[in-house]
Write an enzyme that holds these catalytic residues in place. Structure first.
Site, PDB file in Angstrom:
ATOM      1  N   GLY A   6       0.863  -1.244   0.060  1.00 42.32           N
ATOM      2  CA  GLY A   6      -0.096   0.038   0.041  1.00 42.32           C
ATOM      3  C   GLY A   6       0.964   1.267  -0.043  1.00 42.32           C
ATOM      4  O   GLY A   6       0.690   2.233   0.801  1.00 42.32           O
ATOM      5  N   ARG A   9       0.265   5.616  -1.723  1.00 44.03           N
ATOM      6  CA  ARG A   9      -0.518   6.725  -0.883  1.00 44.03           C
ATOM      7  C   ARG A   9      -0.739   6.651   0.663  1.00 44.03           C
ATOM      8  O   ARG A   9      -0.116   5.753   1.270  1.00 44.03           O
ATOM      9  CB  ARG A   9      -2.161   6.692  -1.423  1.00 44.03           C
ATOM     10  N   VAL A  46      -2.851  -7.955  -2.401  1.00 43.00           N
ATOM     11  CA  VAL A  46      -2.304  -8.561  -1.358  1.00 43.00           C
ATOM     12  C   VAL A  46      -3.275  -9.846  -0.964  1.00 43.00           C
ATOM     13  O   VAL A  46      -2.492 -10.671  -0.190  1.00 43.00           O
ATOM     14  CB  VAL A  46      -1.993  -7.745  -0.121  1.00 43.00           C
ATOM     15  N   SER A 123      -5.063   0.012  14.341  1.00 48.44           N
ATOM     16  CA  SER A 123      -5.643   0.927  14.341  1.00 48.44           C
ATOM     17  C   SER A 123      -6.023   1.228  16.095  1.00 48.44           C
ATOM     18  O   SER A 123      -6.585   0.263  16.482  1.00 48.44           O
ATOM     19  CB  SER A 123      -6.618   1.182  13.592  1.00 48.44           C
ATOM     20  N   TYR A 136     -13.616  -3.019   9.607  1.00 47.20           N
ATOM     21  CA  TYR A 136     -12.266  -2.446   9.977  1.00 47.20           C
ATOM     22  C   TYR A 136     -11.661  -2.954  11.188  1.00 47.20           C
ATOM     23  O   TYR A 136     -10.575  -3.347  11.448  1.00 47.20           O
ATOM     24  CB  TYR A 136     -12.346  -1.035   9.609  1.00 47.20           C
ATOM     25  N   ALA A 138     -12.398  -5.149  13.330  1.00 43.49           N
ATOM     26  CA  ALA A 138     -12.287  -6.825  13.467  1.00 43.49           C
ATOM     27  C   ALA A 138     -11.027  -6.928  12.631  1.00 43.49           C
ATOM     28  O   ALA A 138     -10.260  -7.823  13.284  1.00 43.49           O
ATOM     29  CB  ALA A 138     -13.360  -7.424  12.718  1.00 43.49           C
ATOM     30  N   LYS A 140      -8.447  -5.089  12.164  1.00 40.17           N
ATOM     31  CA  LYS A 140      -7.274  -4.586  12.634  1.00 40.17           C
ATOM     32  C   LYS A 140      -7.020  -5.231  14.107  1.00 40.17           C
ATOM     33  O   LYS A 140      -5.833  -5.323  14.468  1.00 40.17           O
ATOM     34  CB  LYS A 140      -7.602  -3.114  12.883  1.00 40.17           C
TER      35      LYS A 140
END
Length: 225
Positions: A6, A9, A46, A123, A136, A138, A140
């Protein structure tokens, strides 16, 4: 060498730009094509292990003293009872399986060389109750268990794996948040400001240089819990 997923950006690009003039760096991207240094990037998903195996075959001669920085990730906002199961699953496939896939591919090389640094970006929402981000969150929080298990499997071989639990950063999706909501977010952060890019770089550098720290998750959140 450093591999950053990633990397075209956000946080991934910032880290790529910080390292590529000093070290051998390969960045990956999928949808956001890099605007510069394209020769140092590889397009791959990925979430597709076969694509990563192809990457391994094509770059086997350069894979030495590897630092893997997993920045690739997506988000999907929806209350769980309204969520689209396919979109929910895609977040898990990218953020969790994508992270696992690259780790799985590189671990044999790291173990053989008796060196490896794996840094995952988790996060603060993994522990901070936040509506609408169940997929998201879950994906992380799952990185914590993944890292602890991999840590004890490889610690004796000088291969470390740690997570950075990032709060709200100047490089993150905060740019898309309306100003009024951004102010509400800032009011919750004890440090009173967003995470600056240099603090992310310093944390990554610390994890790269510290061989005795593994299986840990560092909160880089300005005190937000």
């Amino acid at each position: 060498m450093i591999i950053i997923t990633g990397a075209s950006r956000g946080i991934g690009k910032f880290l790529f730009d910080s390292y590529h003039t000093e070290e051998k760096v390969i960045g990956t991207y999928l949808n956001s094509e890099p605007s510069e240094n394209a020769e140092k990037y590889i397009k791959l998903d990925v979430g597709d292990f076969e694509q990563i195996e192809k990457f391994m075959d094509e770059n086997s001669g350069d894979l030495n003293d590897i630092t893997l920085i997993n920045c690739a990730g997506i988000s999907y906002n929806s209350f769980a009872h309204k969520s689209d199961p396919a979109k929910w699953q895609k977040v898990i496939e990218t953020n969790l399986f994508g992270t696992y896939n690259f780790i799985r591919a590189l671990l044999p090389v790291m173990r053989q060389q008796k060196f490896g640094r794996i840094i995952n970006f988790s996060s603060v929402v993994a522990v901070k109750p936040t509506p609408g981000v169940s997929a998201y969150s879950a994906s992380k929080s799952a990185l914590w268990g993944l890292s602890k298990s991999i840590a004890i499997e490889n610690a004796a071989l000088n291969v470390t794996i740690n997570n950075v639990n990032l709060g709200y950063s100047e490089l993150g999706m905060i740019k898309t948040v309306p100003e009024e909501f951004k102010n509400q977010i800032l009011a919750q952060i004890p440090a009173g400001k967003l995470c600056e890019p240099v603090d992310i770089l310093n944390t990554v550098q610390f994890l790269r240089s510290t061989s005795y720290l593994t299986g840990s998750s560092i909160d880089l959140s300005g005190g937000l819990v």
